[in-house]
Scaffold this motif. Structure first.
Motif, PDB file in Angstrom:
ATOM      1  N   VAL B 361     -15.639  -6.986  31.003  1.00 60.48           N
ATOM      2  CA  VAL B 361     -16.420  -5.858  30.498  1.00 60.48           C
ATOM      3  C   VAL B 361     -15.652  -4.545  30.616  1.00 60.48           C
ATOM      4  O   VAL B 361     -15.794  -3.634  29.790  1.00 60.48           O
ATOM      5  CB  VAL B 361     -17.805  -5.786  31.210  1.00 60.48           C
ATOM      6  N   THR B 362     -14.809  -4.453  31.636  1.00 64.88           N
ATOM      7  CA  THR B 362     -14.117  -3.189  31.930  1.00 64.88           C
ATOM      8  C   THR B 362     -13.074  -2.808  30.881  1.00 64.88           C
ATOM      9  O   THR B 362     -12.666  -1.657  30.804  1.00 64.88           O
ATOM     10  CB  THR B 362     -13.396  -3.283  33.293  1.00 64.88           C
ATOM     11  N   ILE B 363     -12.608  -3.759  30.080  1.00 58.99           N
ATOM     12  CA  ILE B 363     -11.568  -3.422  29.110  1.00 58.99           C
ATOM     13  C   ILE B 363     -12.090  -3.475  27.674  1.00 58.99           C
ATOM     14  O   ILE B 363     -11.312  -3.479  26.728  1.00 58.99           O
ATOM     15  CB  ILE B 363     -10.322  -4.336  29.257  1.00 58.99           C
ATOM     16  N   LYS B 364     -13.410  -3.490  27.535  1.00 56.56           N
ATOM     17  CA  LYS B 364     -13.973  -3.603  26.183  1.00 56.56           C
ATOM     18  C   LYS B 364     -14.960  -2.467  25.905  1.00 56.56           C
ATOM     19  O   LYS B 364     -15.535  -1.894  26.829  1.00 56.56           O
ATOM     20  CB  LYS B 364     -14.644  -4.972  26.020  1.00 56.56           C
ATOM     21  N   PRO B 365     -15.195  -2.156  24.633  1.00 50.23           N
ATOM     22  CA  PRO B 365     -16.082  -1.037  24.287  1.00 50.23           C
ATOM     23  C   PRO B 365     -17.537  -1.269  24.698  1.00 50.23           C
ATOM     24  O   PRO B 365     -17.965  -2.404  24.937  1.00 50.23           O
ATOM     25  CB  PRO B 365     -15.985  -0.963  22.757  1.00 50.23           C
ATOM     26  N   PHE B 366     -18.267  -0.166  24.750  1.00 54.39           N
ATOM     27  CA  PHE B 366     -19.632  -0.151  25.293  1.00 54.39           C
ATOM     28  C   PHE B 366     -20.608  -1.040  24.534  1.00 54.39           C
ATOM     29  O   PHE B 366     -21.610  -1.466  25.065  1.00 54.39           O
ATOM     30  CB  PHE B 366     -20.181   1.285  25.277  1.00 54.39           C
ATOM     31  N   TYR B 367     -20.320  -1.311  23.242  1.00 55.51           N
ATOM     32  CA  TYR B 367     -21.343  -1.962  22.424  1.00 55.51           C
ATOM     33  C   TYR B 367     -21.352  -3.487  22.550  1.00 55.51           C
ATOM     34  O   TYR B 367     -22.193  -4.156  21.973  1.00 55.51           O
ATOM     35  CB  TYR B 367     -21.179  -1.561  20.950  1.00 55.51           C
ATOM     36  N   ASP B 373     -22.920 -13.374  33.614  1.00 59.13           N
ATOM     37  CA  ASP B 373     -22.124 -13.242  34.846  1.00 59.13           C
ATOM     38  C   ASP B 373     -21.945 -11.785  35.279  1.00 59.13           C
ATOM     39  O   ASP B 373     -21.438 -11.507  36.366  1.00 59.13           O
ATOM     40  CB  ASP B 373     -20.762 -13.939  34.681  1.00 59.13           C
ATOM     41  N   GLY B 374     -22.323 -10.840  34.395  1.00 58.62           N
ATOM     42  CA  GLY B 374     -22.186  -9.419  34.737  1.00 58.62           C
ATOM     43  C   GLY B 374     -20.755  -8.910  34.694  1.00 58.62           C
ATOM     44  O   GLY B 374     -20.516  -7.709  34.839  1.00 58.62           O
ATOM     45  N   LYS B 375     -19.788  -9.809  34.505  1.00 58.25           N
ATOM     46  CA  LYS B 375     -18.383  -9.390  34.559  1.00 58.25           C
ATOM     47  C   LYS B 375     -17.690  -9.431  33.203  1.00 58.25           C
ATOM     48  O   LYS B 375     -16.664  -8.784  32.995  1.00 58.25           O
ATOM     49  CB  LYS B 375     -17.615 -10.321  35.517  1.00 58.25           C
ATOM     50  N   ALA B 406     -24.526   1.191  29.439  1.00 63.03           N
ATOM     51  CA  ALA B 406     -23.107   1.097  29.094  1.00 63.03           C
ATOM     52  C   ALA B 406     -22.592   2.421  28.535  1.00 63.03           C
ATOM     53  O   ALA B 406     -21.476   2.854  28.836  1.00 63.03           O
ATOM     54  CB  ALA B 406     -22.879  -0.037  28.096  1.00 63.03           C
ATOM     55  N   ILE B 407     -23.422   3.088  27.712  1.00 63.35           N
ATOM     56  CA  ILE B 407     -23.026   4.387  27.146  1.00 63.35           C
ATOM     57  C   ILE B 407     -22.823   5.393  28.271  1.00 63.35           C
ATOM     58  O   ILE B 407     -21.841   6.139  28.296  1.00 63.35           O
ATOM     59  CB  ILE B 407     -24.108   4.866  26.142  1.00 63.35           C
TER      60      ILE B 407
END
Lengths: 466, 466
Positions: B361-367, B373-375, B406-407
Motif C-alpha cells: 500500500v505504501t508505494i501505490k496511489p491513494f485510490y 491484510d491491511g498491507k 487514504a486521501i
C-alpha cells in the motif's frame, strides 16, 4: 468444456456476469442469473413491487419484479445492487422480458434524502453544476452511447474507404490560425536543485508550446505519404465567447486526402461520411429526439440519391441580398457570413444541409488553394439547419510558389512554416481535407440545444469542473 | 445506373479513383484504369522499365511496367504521379498483378539531389530530425498502419464486450498522481482592452489548469453510470527522464468497469483484450518484425488456452531474491520493482507476459483498494518481455471511509477530491480498471526499440518538432 467454448468465454468475459444488454439479448429463460446495476425507479404495491435496473449498456434497462414486496423495501433510487433471479417473459407492456428477483444484495447504498439526482426534472444548469453525477440521467447516458455509436459508424465509413486513423500531436509549436486563441503551456517553474542552486524558469521543449487548434497541418504531413488519413482529436480554443456552439476543449473529426482535385469531390466525401452516420439506427438518438418532440435531421437528408444543395459564396451573397429577409449585418461580398446568414441559407433557402463554396481569398487562411479567378479559394463550409456551420474544408495550396506568397502576404513567419512548404517541394500531391466539430454533429443528430450537453465534462471560459 | 449502384458508388467514393489497395483487390483485368501515388523505386533497362508505386494504403505497393522505357525517364523517387494503364497478371515473382503503364502525369516533382529521404538506409536520428518526411519510409508507414489496425481491433474487442468508447477531459484541475509531473497552462497574458485599460494576467478557467496525466478519475465518474467504459486518450508527463519507454505526450488506453470484485477478473479483461490484438493478422506487423529479424511476441502468448503467469508482489520479491541474478538494486519488500527486476520476471522467470499483483500500500496511489491484510492493495502490473511494464491497473477503493482515510494519509487536498469521494456515497459500485501505454503496445507488437518510433510526431524533454 471444449477449447472453442473456452475461447468464447475468455473473449466475452462471461466470468464477469452479463450486462443488462446481454441479459436482454440472451435466449435463455427461467435460468437463475445474476445481474448488476443501479436502481432507477421503484414501485411498491401491496402484493408485488417493481423496479427498473440500469447499467448504462442499454437505454431502457431491465424491469425487475419482486413477488415479495418487502424484498424491495431496502432499495432506493441510485443504489447499486446485485440481483439474483429468473429471466421470464413479461406479461406487462413495454418489455419482452423481466427479472423475477429471488435475492437482493446492496453493493452501494444511496441516501434518497441527500442524493442530488432526484427523479423530478432537473435543470440543465443544475446538472452542469453536478458534473460528476449528471451522466446518471437518461439524457446524458443517451448522449454518451450516441457518441460511441457515431464514432463506430465513422470508423466503419473511413475504414471502408481506405482512410487510416492517425494520432496527431496535441502540443505543438505552431498556432494554425494565428488569431491568439491558443492555450500556451506555462514554462517549468524555477526550483532548487540538489546542489541548492535555483534554476531559471524553462520551456520544457526549449521553445514556446501551445495546445493544438486543428490537426490539419500535421495531417497534411501524413497524407503526403499515406494518401488518406483521418483523426478525431481534441482541439482547444482560448476564446472568451460563450455561445451554444463553442467549447474551449472539443473534439474535431478531420480527414485529409491526397489526389483530390476539386472542391466538389471533397464535398462528396464529407457528404457521404455524414449520410453514413445519418442512416445509423440508434435507439438513443430516437429517445433524444423524442425528448425535444422533433427531429433536427430529416430522413430526406440521409437519402443517398438526393444530393445536398451546393452554392458558391458569390451566389449565396446574391441570394441573401435578394431574400428580403431582415439581417442585423448586411450581406456583402468580401465579408464573412454571419450566423444569421448561415441560418437563413440552411433553414429558409435550402431547407436542409447546404454546401457554400469558393469564399473570397481575403477572409480565408493562407493554406487554401487559390482559384483561377485570383479572388476566391477552393473551399467549402457545410451549413445545416439549427446548428449552422458543421464542417469546413478546402483544397490545400500545393503549388509552393503560391503558398509561399500567401504566407508572406498574411505576414506569417516563413521560417516556422518551412517544413510545411517543403511538403510541396518533394513530391507534393494535390490534396484537401475538412474538419467537423464532433459535439456539433452530436448536437444536430440528437437535437440538443447546446454543445455543453454533448460532451460529458464541458470546459468553457471561466468554467472547468472535475 | 440503378439506385443501389449509385448508393454504392457514393459510399465508396469511386469518383476519387481507386487506391492501390482497391486496385490490387479488384477483380477486373486489362481495363484501363487511373492510379495515383508516389514513386518509391525505378529500374530502367534497355527495353523495359519498372517502378514501384505507393500510396500508403498497402505495405507493398503496385509494380508498374513501362514497355517504353523513355516514358519512365521523367520519374524520380518521391515524385507524386497519376498513371493510366492496364492492370494485368504479373509474370514476375513478388506480385500477382502489375500495371502496364500507358500514360504518366507528374503531379508533384521531387528533386533527387536535394530530397532528404534517399534510398539508402537512414539513421533513426536523421529521420527524427526530418519529422515531416519520415512517414514516407517503409517502417514509419508500417507503424502508422499498424496503429490503425490495432485500434480497430481494440474497438472490436471492447464493443463486443459492452464497453462504451468515451472522451474524457484533457484540461483538468487535478493532478492525478500529484508528483509535479503535470504540464500547467499559462495564464492568459495581460493586454490592452478597447478602453485602453491593461488587464491582469488571468486564468482562463478561473483556476490553475493542467494537462491530464491519466483519464482514470474521470472514467470512474462515467463507469459509475455506464458500467463499462474505455478510452484511448492523449496523456502528458513533464518528466525530464529520457528513456526508450517514455514520451512527454503519449496515448493511453484506459478501461474502467463496475461490478468487478477481484484483481483476477480484472487481469482476465486485460489479458483477453491484448490476446485479441495479438491474434490479429497484420502484414505491417510481419514486416516490422522481419526488419528486426525476430518477433518480440510469441504465438504461445496469443493462445487463449494458455493463461499468462500471475504472481503476487510478495512472491515476486522472493523469486527475485532467490534468483541468483545480479541486480543493481537489491529486491526488497516495500520497494518498487526496478526495470531490471521487471525484465528478469518477464524475460527469465515467466519467459512471457506476467501479471504481478497486490503491491504494498505504501508505494501505490491513494485510490487503490486495500486488501484485507491491511498491507497490500488489489492491483496489478503486466510485465512483458523486451518492454517491461505494459499495463497497470487496480480495483478502486469504493468504501468511502477507507478512501477518505487514504486521501488524508497521503496529504492530499480533501476538498479537491470531494466529488471523487461522493461517487462512493451515492450508489458507488465495486469497480476497477487499467491503463496501457499505446506506444508501448506498438513497440512490443512491432519489435520497435524506442517508443519515439511508435508515434508519428514524438515529443520529449527539449524536443518538439512541427
Amino acid at each position: 468444456m471444449s477449447v472453442s467454448q473456452k475461447l468464447l468465454s475468455r473473449r466475452n468475459l462471461t466470468q464477469l456476469g452479463g450486462t443488462i444488454r446481454q441479459v436482454l439479448a440472451s435466449k435463455s429463460n427461467d435460468e437463475s442469473i445474476h445481474v448488476h446495476g443501479w436502481i432507477k425507479s421503484i414501485r411498491l404495491q401491496k402484493r408485488i413491487a417493481f423496479a427498473m435496473l440500469h447499467d448504462g449498456t442499454t437505454p431502457k434497462g431491465l424491469q425487475v419484479v419482486f413477488r415479495n414486496p418487502t424484498q424491495a423495501k431496502v432499495l432506493t433510487n441510485g443504489a447499486s445492487v446485485r440481483l439474483t433471479g429468473a429471466l421470464t417473459p413479461s406479461p406487462g407492456p413495454g418489455q419482452h422480458r423481466e427479472l423475477v428477483a429471488e435475492a437482493v444484495e446492496i453493493l452501494g447504498a444511496c441516501d434518497p434524502e441527500s442524493y442530488p439526482i432526484q427523479k423530478q426534472a432537473l435543470t440543465t444548469e443544475y446538472l452542469r453544476d453536478h458534473a460528476h453525477l449528471r451522466v446518471r440521467t437518461d439524457v446524458q447516458g443517451a448522449v454518451l452511447r450516441l457518441r460511441d455509436t457515431v464514432m463506430r459508424s465513422l470508423h466503419d465509413f473511413f475504414h471502408e474507404n481506405d482512410f487510416i486513423y492517425v494520432h496527431t500531436p496535441i502540443i505543438t509549436s505552431n498556432d494554425t490560425e494565428g488569431a491568439g486563441e491558443s492555450f500556451r503551456l506555462a514554462p517549468i517553474p524555477s526550483r532548487c536543485t540538489d546542489r541548492g542552486v535555483t534554476t531559471q524558469d524553462t520551456e520544457f521543449f526549449n521553445k514556446p508550446s501551445y495546445l493544438t487548434v486543428s490537426s490539419q497541418l500535421h495531417l497534411e504531413v501524413l497524407s503526403n505519404a499515406v494518401a488518406r488519413v483521418w483523426t478525431l482529436s481534441p482541439c482547444f480554443r482560448a476564446e472568451r465567447s460563450q455561445t451554444s456552439r463553442h467549447l474551449a476543449e472539443f473534439w474535431m473529426l478531420e480527414a485529409e486526402l491526397s489526389f483530390v482535385r476539386s472542391v466538389d469531390d471533397l464535398c462528396d466525401v464529407a457528404e457521404a461520411s455524414i449520410k453514413h452516420v445519418l442512416r445509423l439506427q440508434s435507439l438513443d438518438r430516437d429517445l433524444l429526439q423524442a425528448d425535444i418532440g422533433a427531429s433536427w435531421t430529416s430522413t430526406a437528408a440521409a437519402a443517398s440519391e438526393v444530393p445536398w444543395a451546393r452554392i458558391t459564396y458569390t451566389d449565396a451573397i446574391r441570394e441573401l441580398q435578394n431574400s428580403g429577409a431582415r439581417f442585423e449585418f448586411t450581406p456583402l461580398w468580401g465579408s464573412p457570413l454571419q450566423s444569421e446568414h448561415e441560418r437563413w441559407l440552411a433553414d429558409s433557402f435550402a431547407h436542409g444541409p447546404i454546401f457554400v463554396t469558393d469564399y473570397p481569398v481575403t477572409i480565408k487562411p493562407f493554406y487554401m488553394r487559390q482559384n483561377d479567378d485570383g479572388k476566391t479559394v477552393a473551399c467549402f463550409d457545410l451549413l445545416v439547419p439549427h446548428v449552422g456551420e458543421l464542417v469546413g474544408g478546402s483544397l490545400r495550396e500545393e503549388r509552393s510558389t503560391l503558398l509561399e506568397a500567401a504566407i508572406k502576404r498574411q505576414g506569417l513567419d516563413e521560417e516556422a512554416y518551412r517544413w510545411y512548404t517543403e511538403l510541396r517541394k518533394f513530391g507534393g500531391a494535390p490534396h484537401g481535407g475538412y474538419g467537423m466539430g464532433f459535439e456539433r454533429l452530436i448536437s444536430w443528430l440528437g437535437g440538443i440545444e447546446n454543445v455543453r450537453e454533448c460532451i460529458p465534462m464541458p470546459r468553457w471560459s471561466g468554467r472547468m469542473l472535475l
